[in-house]
Structures are given as structure tokens and as C-alpha cells.
Design an enzyme around this catalytic site. Structure first.
Site, PDB file in Angstrom:
ATOM      1  CG  ASP A 132      -2.001  -1.036   1.165  1.00 17.71           C
ATOM      2  OD1 ASP A 132      -2.430  -1.389   0.051  1.00 17.71           O
ATOM      3  OD2 ASP A 132      -2.435  -1.499   2.242  1.00 17.71           O
ATOM      4  CG  ASP A 150      -6.600  -1.648  -1.656  1.00 18.39           C
ATOM      5  OD1 ASP A 150      -6.831  -2.859  -1.842  1.00 18.39           O
ATOM      6  OD2 ASP A 150      -5.687  -1.234  -0.914  1.00 18.39           O
TER       7      ASP A 150
END
Length: 172
Positions: A132, A150
Site C-alpha cells: 500500500d 483497492d
């Protein structure tokens, strides 16, 4: 004058059954996701961040859990559970795409979710965690970091809701 007839298209070869555009969207999502993760991983050390705007940073973090680091400290089994869940979701989405290939908004949503799910599955298989790097915040309150996969899943979910609302309104 001879009469010419065109061959009939089978159900699977017509627009209704073609998966190509939807799989193309999923592949674009996977490529964008993986390329951005590779770039961030090469430019940053784990935990390192860089301010981009007053409300957005780039930061390299790893997520061993699911959304918002859910079950991140569960002991390792979650890697395989979330990988299996992603693969099962991809199979179900593939079936739905084939069955409903003529429904543009619905299939666009599913293709985004498919690409995002597989992008994160690739990370879990290759690294044991999801990479991330997108960090939005308001003052000192940070949204959990996320990635392109995401984002695609979120946009796909929003499009599914819009498609269903449109479908419900159309049936009145």
C-alpha cells in the site's frame, strides 16, 4: 440476382458472450496496480513517506490483513485465506462477466473488482502481504493507506450500487 445470407452468430460469439473488453479492463487495472507498486517499492524504503499535497502523501507500507489491516496480526493463516477468497471471487466474477457481458455498467464494475482482487492476490502470493502507498489525511487523522487495486475495487463497488439503483428505478 443471388441472395446472400450472413452466417448466424452463436450466442457465445456475439456481443452478449464476449469477455474480451471486460478482461481487458481487468488486465489494465492489474498492470497499473503492479507497475505503481514496483515503482513505489524501488523509490521508498518500508515506512518512508513523502508529502505530495497538504492532504496526500506517498508512503510504503505492507498490509498482511484485509481492508484497513483487518486481521493483519492473525498469525499468517490470513494470507492464504485472503488469497483463496480472491481466487474464488475471480472465478465467480468471470462467470458473471460471461453471463452478463452485454450489461456495460455491471460488467465494468465487475472488471474493476476483478482487476483489483487479482492485483492484491499477486502481492499476497509474491510477497506475503499487499503493498500500500496512497495515504490521504486530514491534519493528523490518516485514512488507512491503500493502492490502485483497492481503488479499483472501491470504484467497482460504487458502480455496482449505481447499476442496481438504475435497474430498480427502471423496473418501476
Amino acid at each position: 440476382m443471388a441472395k446472400t445470407t450472413l452466417p448466424k452468430q452463436s450466442k457465445s460469439s456475439g456481443v452478449r458472450g464476449t469477455l474480451a473488453p471486460w478482461l481487458g479492463i481487468a488486465v489494465i487495472v492489474i498492470l497499473a496496480d503492479q507497475l505503481t507498486k514496483i515503482a513505489i517499492s524501488r523509490m521508498f524504503s518500508y515506512g518512508e513517506g513523502r508529502v505530495v499535497t497538504p492532504f496526500f502523501n506517498l508512503v510504503l507500507v505492507y498490509n498482511k490483513g484485509a481492508a484497513f489491516s483487518f486481521l493483519a496480526a492473525a498469525g499468517g493463516w490470513q494470507r492464504w485465506a485472503f488469497t483463496a477468497l480472491g481466487v474464488v471471487a475471480a472465478i465467480v466474477i468471470g462467470y458473471l462477466l460471461k453471463r452478463h457481458a452485454g450489461q456495460r455498467l455491471f460488467c465494468t464494475a465487475l472488471a474493476l473488482i476483478l482487476g483489483g482482487a487479482l492485483g492484491n492476490v499477486i502481492d499476497r502470493l509474491m510477497y506475503g502481504h499487499v503493498i500500500d502507498f496512497l495515504d490521504f489525511h486530514l491534519s493528523s487523522s490518516h485514512w488507512p493507506a491503500f493502492n490502485v487495486a483497492d481503488s479499483a475495487i472501491t470504484v467497482g463497488a460504487i458502480l455496482l450500487v449505481l447499476d442496481e439503483l438504475r435497474r430498480v428505478r427502471g423496473s418501476r
